[in-house]
Scaffold this motif. Sequence first.
Motif, PDB file in Angstrom:
ATOM      1  N   HIS A 218       0.837  -1.198   0.000  1.00 30.48           N
ATOM      2  CA  HIS A 218       0.000   0.000   0.000  1.00 30.48           C
ATOM      3  C   HIS A 218       0.869   1.245   0.000  1.00 30.48           C
ATOM      4  CE1 HIS A 218      -2.291   3.222   2.104  1.00 30.48           C
ATOM      5  NE2 HIS A 218      -3.324   2.756   1.429  1.00 30.48           N
ATOM      6  N   ASN A 336      -3.764  -0.189   8.873  1.00 31.94           N
ATOM      7  CA  ASN A 336      -3.019  -0.311   7.621  1.00 31.94           C
ATOM      8  C   ASN A 336      -1.603   0.220   7.855  1.00 31.94           C
ATOM      9  OD1 ASN A 336      -1.746   0.139   5.180  1.00 31.94           O
ATOM     10  ND2 ASN A 336      -3.561   0.937   4.148  1.00 31.94           N
ATOM     11  N   ASP A 337      -0.609  -0.669   7.883  1.00 30.76           N
ATOM     12  CA  ASP A 337       0.774  -0.204   8.074  1.00 30.76           C
ATOM     13  C   ASP A 337       1.619  -0.479   6.834  1.00 30.76           C
ATOM     14  OD1 ASP A 337       2.684   1.160   9.528  1.00 30.76           O
ATOM     15  OD2 ASP A 337       3.298  -0.543  10.743  1.00 30.76           O
ATOM     16  N   VAL A 344      -8.363  -2.992   7.232  1.00 28.60           N
ATOM     17  CA  VAL A 344      -9.276  -1.864   7.365  1.00 28.60           C
ATOM     18  C   VAL A 344     -10.705  -2.315   7.050  1.00 28.60           C
ATOM     19  CG1 VAL A 344      -9.868   0.430   6.483  1.00 28.60           C
ATOM     20  CG2 VAL A 344      -7.459  -0.244   6.727  1.00 28.60           C
ATOM     21  N   SER A 362       2.088   7.911  17.353  1.00 28.22           N
ATOM     22  CA  SER A 362       1.411   9.097  17.875  1.00 28.22           C
ATOM     23  C   SER A 362       1.836   9.436  19.296  1.00 28.22           C
ATOM     24  CB  SER A 362      -0.103   8.861  17.861  1.00 28.22           C
ATOM     25  OG  SER A 362      -0.775   9.978  18.404  1.00 28.22           O
ATOM     26  N   ILE A 455      -2.228  14.430  10.720  1.00 29.25           N
ATOM     27  CA  ILE A 455      -2.593  13.020  10.514  1.00 29.25           C
ATOM     28  C   ILE A 455      -1.603  12.396   9.540  1.00 29.25           C
ATOM     29  CG2 ILE A 455      -4.336  11.452   9.579  1.00 29.25           C
ATOM     30  CD1 ILE A 455      -6.478  13.273  10.444  1.00 29.25           C
ATOM     31  N   ASN A 456      -1.137  11.220   9.857  1.00 28.62           N
ATOM     32  CA  ASN A 456      -0.421  10.442   8.850  1.00 28.62           C
ATOM     33  C   ASN A 456      -1.517   9.754   8.035  1.00 28.62           C
ATOM     34  OD1 ASN A 456       0.706   8.297   7.425  1.00 28.62           O
ATOM     35  ND2 ASN A 456       2.374   8.049   8.897  1.00 28.62           N
ATOM     36  N   THR A 457      -1.749  10.275   6.825  1.00 29.16           N
ATOM     37  CA  THR A 457      -2.896   9.791   6.060  1.00 29.16           C
ATOM     38  C   THR A 457      -2.684   8.364   5.547  1.00 29.16           C
ATOM     39  OG1 THR A 457      -1.948  10.949   4.179  1.00 29.16           O
ATOM     40  CG2 THR A 457      -3.770  12.036   5.326  1.00 29.16           C
ATOM     41  N   GLN A 458      -1.421   7.964   5.402  1.00 33.47           N
ATOM     42  CA  GLN A 458      -1.196   6.597   4.919  1.00 33.47           C
ATOM     43  C   GLN A 458      -1.689   5.567   5.924  1.00 33.47           C
ATOM     44  OE1 GLN A 458       3.005   7.048   4.065  1.00 33.47           O
ATOM     45  NE2 GLN A 458       2.588   6.865   1.894  1.00 33.47           N
ATOM     46  N   ASN A 460      -3.519   6.535   8.590  1.00 33.38           N
ATOM     47  CA  ASN A 460      -4.735   7.099   9.160  1.00 33.38           C
ATOM     48  C   ASN A 460      -4.674   7.210  10.687  1.00 33.38           C
ATOM     49  OD1 ASN A 460      -7.267   8.231   9.118  1.00 33.38           O
ATOM     50  ND2 ASN A 460      -8.343   6.253   9.127  1.00 33.38           N
ATOM     51  N   ILE A 461      -3.603   7.821  11.151  1.00 29.51           N
ATOM     52  CA  ILE A 461      -3.436   7.995  12.601  1.00 29.51           C
ATOM     53  C   ILE A 461      -3.109   9.452  12.906  1.00 29.51           C
ATOM     54  CG2 ILE A 461      -1.898   7.470  14.561  1.00 29.51           C
ATOM     55  CD1 ILE A 461      -1.793   4.584  13.502  1.00 29.51           C
ATOM     56  N   GLU A 462      -3.771   9.988  13.927  1.00 26.37           N
ATOM     57  CA  GLU A 462      -3.481  11.353  14.376  1.00 26.37           C
ATOM     58  C   GLU A 462      -2.191  11.343  15.178  1.00 26.37           C
ATOM     59  OE1 GLU A 462      -7.336  13.771  15.369  1.00 26.37           O
ATOM     60  OE2 GLU A 462      -7.387  11.823  16.393  1.00 26.37           O
TER      61      GLU A 462
END
Length: 516
Positions: A218, A336-337, A344, A362, A455-458, A460-462
Amino acid sequence: MKKNILISVGFLLAFVSCKEEKRSVETPKEITKPNIVIIYADDLGYGELGAYGATALKTPNLDRLANGGMRFTNGYASSATCTPSRYALLTGIYPWRNEQAKILPGTAPLIIDTAQNTIPKMLKKQGYHTGIVGKWHLGLGTGNVNWNERISPGPNEVGFDYSNILAATQDRVPTVYIENGHVVNLDPNDPIEVNYQENFEGEPTGLENPEMLKMKWHHGHNNSIVNGIPRIGFMKGGEVAKWVDEDMADYFLTEAQTYVKKHKDEPFFLYYALQQPHVPRTPHARFVGSSGMGPRGDVIVEADWMVGEFIKTLEAEGLLENTLIVFSSDNGPVVNDGYYDDSVEKLGDHTPAGVLRGGKYSLFEAGTRVPFFTYWKGKISSGVSDAMVSQLDLFSSIAALVDSNERTDDSQELLDLFLGQGQEGREQMVIEATSRTAFRQGDWAMIPPYDGPQINTQVNIELANSDVYLLYNLKEDIGQQNNLAKTNPEKLQQMIKAYEAIRGTEQMSVEQLELK
Ligand code: NG6
Ligand code: CA
């Protein structure tokens, strides 16, 4: 006459007790020392176990231990990523004191100085045999490792008598097991080469050969392909030595069980570092579909089963009543890492971070607050503690358990608490995430301003990057929704002062930050 008999009996008793005493002096002290096992998951979140409120995912074996021992609701990893947390766990030193303690490539040199004290070194001095089975991720060698010779320094040079490890992560090359510094099953006619900068000529990659992949990448993870899974880094050779991902959990379980059986007659320390649920998630066939949540859930079910089997071995060997077990995770959860693995899509109602905000990477609570419990059959009575504890504290607390005087400044001796007999935990601590730091004190969490995306959108973590100071009262606001920095300037100033007293005032340069 009667008196005489009594006197002789008295003499006899005195004699016997004297002999007893003599015997206990002569008997090696080690025999009375408990075994110590740290079971350490990789990326397992605060809300992932039944004992921590998970309902969709079933973790009966871990729940039995968590509910039968002392379960901490404020238990912390030192960092929101792997390498720094593992560094702190083994050394009892804050990871941000060591600039190299950040996510390492598979070719990174060892970041623990061989002169540095560690839990296994300290235990060896107390007569323990020490072993590590599973994920290492603290670097190997001194640079330019030759994977075809003995790889050193590594775990064996920082305190472990026995090691059988994966060098970095399951998604990084080299994808081989390394036992006491030697690649397992290495064929000298097929030498291993590893490079994180460029590919070896003619070798397929995830980027160029999507047709060869059984799991799609991904983001990142598009270099060498091993077992149909694209990895981070390039690797050539070592065909027969390469691990089979789906067999990894069984491999490490068998290693851990063998270690216990082999060393059951002496006090031992085993660091059993599970590779789950880090990516790539590759459950063995018998766990595929077991969670209904895709591979991420399946490998948590698998890890739970592995722990259950491992406990059975301790029990069968008669060791469970003489073994302290500590369970925790190196950092918070990520769904998703870097691979498309249905994690997901199939997550459903499961909340890996539980009630907490953020996740892996985070500075919000879910980055570092993780499942954390101690279990010792017949010794620790079951309970729940809200006291604040850090994995950092294991160094000094384990030292106290084995009558060692060794301590580190960063590691608090909280043995009573870990044994379920104390109330008081830490008053405060610094937490870390990708080279940024924040502060926890009492009920409060304070996060200084940092550049970088919110946010790291890849994944999806704040991340908790912000232009302003963030201040939360976790007792009232465990989800960190209300920033009280503006309304509580005095509290904020007091927190900043206490934080800077530990951390220093020097700001990290942007280059030093691993911006996520
Ligand atoms: C990141 C990887 C991630 C994971 C992490 C280390 C990418 C894009 N992401 O760089 O997949 O491997 O490193 O995780 O490569 S840890 O738990 O070992 O810290
Ligand atoms: Ca991790």
